[in-house]
Design an enzyme around this catalytic site. Structure first.
Site, short mmCIF file in Angstrom:
data_model
loop_
_atom_site.label_atom_id
_atom_site.label_comp_id
_atom_site.label_asym_id
_atom_site.label_seq_id
_atom_site.Cartn_x
_atom_site.Cartn_y
_atom_site.Cartn_z
N CYS A 62 0.83 -1.21 0.00
CA CYS A 62 0.00 0.00 0.00
C CYS A 62 0.86 1.26 0.00
O CYS A 62 1.87 1.35 0.68
CB CYS A 62 -0.93 -0.01 1.20
SG CYS A 62 -2.05 1.40 1.24
N CYS A 66 0.56 4.70 6.94
CA CYS A 66 -0.09 4.55 8.26
C CYS A 66 0.88 3.79 9.19
O CYS A 66 1.23 2.63 8.90
CB CYS A 66 -1.40 3.80 8.12
SG CYS A 66 -2.44 4.48 6.80
N CYS A 69 0.54 0.00 10.30
CA CYS A 69 0.00 -1.02 9.37
C CYS A 69 1.05 -1.95 8.77
O CYS A 69 2.07 -1.51 8.24
CB CYS A 69 -0.78 -0.32 8.27
SG CYS A 69 -1.66 -1.49 7.22
N CYS A 106 -16.70 -8.52 5.54
CA CYS A 106 -16.01 -7.27 5.24
C CYS A 106 -14.77 -7.54 4.40
O CYS A 106 -13.86 -8.26 4.82
CB CYS A 106 -15.64 -6.56 6.53
SG CYS A 106 -14.83 -4.99 6.22
N CYS A 137 -19.72 -5.51 3.55
CA CYS A 137 -18.95 -4.36 3.97
C CYS A 137 -17.65 -4.38 3.16
O CYS A 137 -17.14 -5.45 2.83
CB CYS A 137 -18.65 -4.44 5.46
SG CYS A 137 -17.59 -3.10 6.05
N CYS A 197 -19.24 2.72 8.54
CA CYS A 197 -18.51 2.06 9.63
C CYS A 197 -17.24 2.89 9.82
O CYS A 197 -16.39 2.94 8.93
CB CYS A 197 -18.16 0.63 9.22
SG CYS A 197 -17.04 -0.19 10.39
N ARG A 269 -17.89 -1.70 17.91
CA ARG A 269 -17.19 -2.98 17.73
C ARG A 269 -15.91 -3.04 18.54
O ARG A 269 -15.04 -2.16 18.42
CB ARG A 269 -16.88 -3.24 16.25
CG ARG A 269 -16.19 -4.60 16.04
CD ARG A 269 -16.04 -4.97 14.57
NE ARG A 269 -17.30 -4.89 13.88
CZ ARG A 269 -17.53 -4.12 12.82
NH1 ARG A 269 -16.56 -3.41 12.31
NH2 ARG A 269 -18.71 -4.08 12.26
N1 SAM Z 1 -6.60 0.58 3.16
C1 SAM Z 1 -7.88 0.89 3.65
C2 SAM Z 1 -7.86 2.04 4.62
O1 SAM Z 1 -6.90 2.22 5.34
O2 SAM Z 1 -8.87 2.75 4.67
C3 SAM Z 1 -8.60 -0.28 4.28
C4 SAM Z 1 -7.88 -1.28 5.16
S1 SAM Z 1 -7.16 -0.65 6.68
C5 SAM Z 1 -6.20 -2.03 7.17
C6 SAM Z 1 -8.53 -0.54 7.79
C7 SAM Z 1 -8.27 -0.10 9.21
O3 SAM Z 1 -7.69 -1.16 9.95
C8 SAM Z 1 -7.35 1.06 9.47
O4 SAM Z 1 -7.96 2.29 9.26
C9 SAM Z 1 -7.01 0.87 10.93
O5 SAM Z 1 -7.92 1.57 11.75
C10 SAM Z 1 -7.14 -0.64 11.14
N2 SAM Z 1 -5.84 -1.26 11.39
C11 SAM Z 1 -4.88 -1.50 10.47
N3 SAM Z 1 -3.79 -2.07 11.03
C12 SAM Z 1 -4.07 -2.17 12.35
C13 SAM Z 1 -3.31 -2.67 13.46
N4 SAM Z 1 -2.08 -3.13 13.32
N5 SAM Z 1 -3.90 -2.66 14.67
C14 SAM Z 1 -5.15 -2.18 14.81
N6 SAM Z 1 -5.89 -1.69 13.80
C15 SAM Z 1 -5.36 -1.68 12.58
C1 DTB Z 2 -11.35 -1.88 11.41
O1 DTB Z 2 -11.63 -0.85 12.06
N1 DTB Z 2 -10.58 -2.87 11.85
C2 DTB Z 2 -10.42 -3.88 10.84
C3 DTB Z 2 -11.35 -3.40 9.73
N2 DTB Z 2 -11.77 -2.12 10.18
C4 DTB Z 2 -10.92 -3.39 8.33
C5 DTB Z 2 -9.01 -4.15 10.45
C6 DTB Z 2 -8.16 -4.57 11.61
C7 DTB Z 2 -6.82 -4.88 11.07
C8 DTB Z 2 -5.90 -5.40 12.12
C9 DTB Z 2 -4.54 -5.64 11.60
C10 DTB Z 2 -4.43 -6.70 10.53
O2 DTB Z 2 -4.99 -7.81 10.67
O3 DTB Z 2 -3.73 -6.43 9.55
FE1 SF4 Z 3 -2.79 1.19 3.41
FE2 SF4 Z 3 -2.69 0.02 5.79
FE3 SF4 Z 3 -3.03 2.64 5.63
FE4 SF4 Z 3 -5.02 1.00 4.83
S1 SF4 Z 3 -4.22 1.22 6.90
S2 SF4 Z 3 -4.26 2.81 3.79
S3 SF4 Z 3 -3.82 -0.71 4.02
S4 SF4 Z 3 -1.21 1.50 4.97
#
Ligand code: SAM
Ligand code: DTB
Ligand code: SF4
Length: 325
Positions: A62, A66, A69, A106, A137, A197, A269
């Protein structure tokens, strides 16, 4: 006797000040949980918990940075990137999720924004999952107004797009897209008639004031999110936040309780991070107003409790799946 704020059982408000939200956080713990539980009961059957299941339909690589992530191309997390899955393979996974008791499926993609060229494949996925009788979702990054409408036409019920943290802490976590970008996507989703959401992450080194700022931003949206995920950071080695100090469990429960109080009708949630939580801590979250979880042993790229353990937790707590509206 001390003058404790009374739980508001009135209609949801959109004019919360930061000071009012911080005052809720500052309540004695049992008072806060009591108030949140009262509000929870005013709007929901507290025995019902909604069950969603995630699938990463496009993993890794990506463009966003973030700091939490595993999927950002900016950090070396050892994650293997993959292309967008075929609709049929996703529908098969959704079928298995339904058989396991999920109500909502989702689909998550590691994209900065949705590209129009991927819309046909995504539409086939969404309509196929919907046809199974599941709520749909998706979380695909930023959307234009037209893309949100196209997803709605394909049968999308919910779109997940988080604010992640309070506005003052946001640029310590993400620099490649702004808070306003996120608010714009949320507006497009809402305007298309897709349920929103939207929530955030705690345990990223933010202060209580930042957590209050996140909840203020959510509560003061034109409409409260329909689903409000509170994620406890799953620390990912190789990311800037991989060594964050974990949030105290009681402070996590407070965050859930305040979310319940300021967005009384939202389905809150208890999202990422359950793998590291005791059953007792999760039970406190349900008492404080959480009424949704992710089920299945995987979130997007990290582990989640086994289905059997969750079934036992539900049985031991007398919880049952939420009846769909
Ligand atoms: N790329 C898209 C975005 O960021 O909108 C969708 C997927 S992203 C993984 C969705 C959400 O997952 C993020 O906004 C974040 O709140 C949550 N998330 C991602 N990595 C995480 C982590 N290591 N621990 C907790 N929440 C996480
Ligand atoms: C949200 O708030 N939490 C979910 C979903 N929306 C997409 C993602 C959690 C991701 C946790 C880290 C992972 O498994 O990569
Ligand atoms: Fe990309 Fe992860 Fe950020 Fe979603 S949360 S935009 S997958 S870097």
């Amino acid at each position: 006797m001390r003058d404790l704020a009374q739980p508001s059982l009135e209609q949801p408000r959109h004019d919360w000040t930061l000071a009012q939200i911080e005052a809720l956080f500052d309540l004695p713990f049992t008072e806060l949980v009591y108030q949140a539980a009262a509000v929870h009961r005013a709007w929901f059957d507290p025995a019902e918990v909604q069950r969603s299941q995630l699938l990463s339909v496009k993993t890794g690589g990506c463009a966003e940075d973030c700091g939490y992530c595993s999927q950002s191309a900016h950090f070396d997390t050892g994650l293997k990137a993959s292309r967008l899955m075929q609709a049929q393979a996703v529908i098969e996974q959704a079928q298995a999720a339904k058989a396991g008791g999920a109500q909502r499926f989702c689909m998550g993609a590691a994209w900065r924004e949705l590209k129009d060229r991927d819309l046909p494949q995504l539409s086939a996925m969404i309509s196929g999952v919907k046809a199974l009788g599941l709520e749909t979702c998706a979380t695909l990054g930023m959307l234009t107004a037209d893309q949100a409408k196209a997803l709605k036409s394909a049968g999308l019920d919910y779109y997940n797009h988080n604010l992640d943290t309070g506005p003052d802490y946001y640029d310590k976590v993400i620099t490649t897209r702004t808070y306003q970008d996120r608010l714009d996507t949320l507006a497009h989703v809402r305007a298309a008639g897709v349920s929103v959401c939207c929530g955030g992450i705690v345990g990223m080194g933010e202060t209580r004031a930042d957590r209050a700022g996140l909840l203020q931003a959510l509560a003061n949206l034109p409409e409260h999110p329909d689903s409000l995920p509170i994620n406890d950071l799953v620390p990912i080695p190789g990311t800037p936040l991989g060594d964050s100090e974990p949030i105290d469990g009681l402070e996590f429960v407070r965050t859930i309780a305040v979310a319940r109080l300021v967005c009384p009708k939202a389905v809150v949630r208890l999202s990422a991070g359950r793998e590291g939580m005791s059953r007792e801590l999760q039970a406190l979250c349900f008492l404080a107003g959480a009424n949704s979880i992710f089920v299945g042993n995987r979130l997007l790229t990290t582990a989640n409790p086994e289905m059997d353990a969750d079934d036992k937790l539900f049985a031991d707590l007398g919880l049952k799946p939420m009846t769909m509206g």
